[in-house]
Structure formats: C-alpha cells, structure tokens
Design a protein around this motif. Structure first.
Motif, mmCIF file in Angstrom:
data_model
loop_
_atom_site.group_PDB
_atom_site.id
_atom_site.type_symbol
_atom_site.label_atom_id
_atom_site.label_comp_id
_atom_site.label_asym_id
_atom_site.label_seq_id
_atom_site.Cartn_x
_atom_site.Cartn_y
_atom_site.Cartn_z
ATOM 1 N N VAL A 26 0.634 -1.325 -0.003
ATOM 2 C CA VAL A 26 -0.072 0.177 -0.131
ATOM 3 C C VAL A 26 0.766 1.256 0.009
ATOM 4 O O VAL A 26 0.427 2.208 -0.662
ATOM 5 C CB VAL A 26 -0.935 0.055 1.064
ATOM 6 N N ILE A 31 -3.472 2.795 7.325
ATOM 7 C CA ILE A 31 -4.392 2.093 6.457
ATOM 8 C C ILE A 31 -5.651 1.686 6.913
ATOM 9 O O ILE A 31 -5.721 1.053 8.059
ATOM 10 C CB ILE A 31 -3.639 0.635 6.008
ATOM 11 N N LYS A 35 -9.456 -1.234 3.318
ATOM 12 C CA LYS A 35 -8.470 -1.403 2.139
ATOM 13 C C LYS A 35 -7.186 -2.523 2.507
ATOM 14 O O LYS A 35 -6.897 -3.131 1.699
ATOM 15 C CB LYS A 35 -7.473 -0.005 2.183
ATOM 16 N N SER A 39 -6.661 -5.526 0.206
ATOM 17 C CA SER A 39 -5.388 -5.780 -0.331
ATOM 18 C C SER A 39 -5.037 -7.316 0.044
ATOM 19 O O SER A 39 -4.310 -7.749 -0.740
ATOM 20 C CB SER A 39 -4.575 -5.012 0.209
#
Length: 90
Positions: A26, A31, A35, A39
């Motif tokens: 990322v 974060i 997300k 991911s």
C-alpha cells in the motif's frame, strides 16, 4: 490513540509478516481496515497461481484477525507492525 491490549499485540505479531507485506504494498500509513482486507484478498488471488496453500492460509487467518478488530485498532496494529518490522528486510 488507544493502547492495544496484550491479546491484540500477540495476535498481530502472529500475523506480522502478512500485515507488514500489505503495508509495503500500500505504501502509506494509516491503512483503513477495508483497504487492508481488500489488499490481502487481492494478494491471495495473485498467489493462487503459485498454489502455495500455506501462504494463502496465513493470509486468510490474518484477514480474519483484521476483520475482528475495530477501525482504530487496525490502524494502531499497522503502526505497531510497521515499527516492529522497520529494520527487517524480507
């Protein structure tokens, strides 16, 4: 920022490699929970072609751990893991 309890710290260390890998991919902190999970799910799909079920299982367990945390806990875990792994190269 809140303090992580011992159980979350220990569990985050168990999944530290997977979380750290996502932090690197990322490329920034903090974060968001969604997300991070997305991911990891995408990474599992990419790894599927290599048929490494151990790695897939490790990431799936890390996803389950992350999904059980509150948003602020996820951010704090990410900072904790980034600091823990800052001097380690894989």
């Amino acid at each position: 920022m809140m303090s992580l309890n011992l159980e979350i710290i220990q569990e985050s260390e168990t999944h530290g490699i997977e979380i750290n890998e996502m932090i690197k991919l990322v490329g920034s902190l903090p974060i968001r929970k969604k997300k991070l999970v997305v991911s990891m799910q995408n990474y599992i799909k990419e790894m599927a072609e290599f048929e490494d079920t151990d790695v897939e299982n490790d990431y799936q367990k890390a996803i389950e751990f992350i999904q059980n945390l509150e948003e602020d806990e996820v951010e704090e875990v990410c900072y904790y893991i980034a600091d823990l792994y800052k001097d380690i190269e894989f």
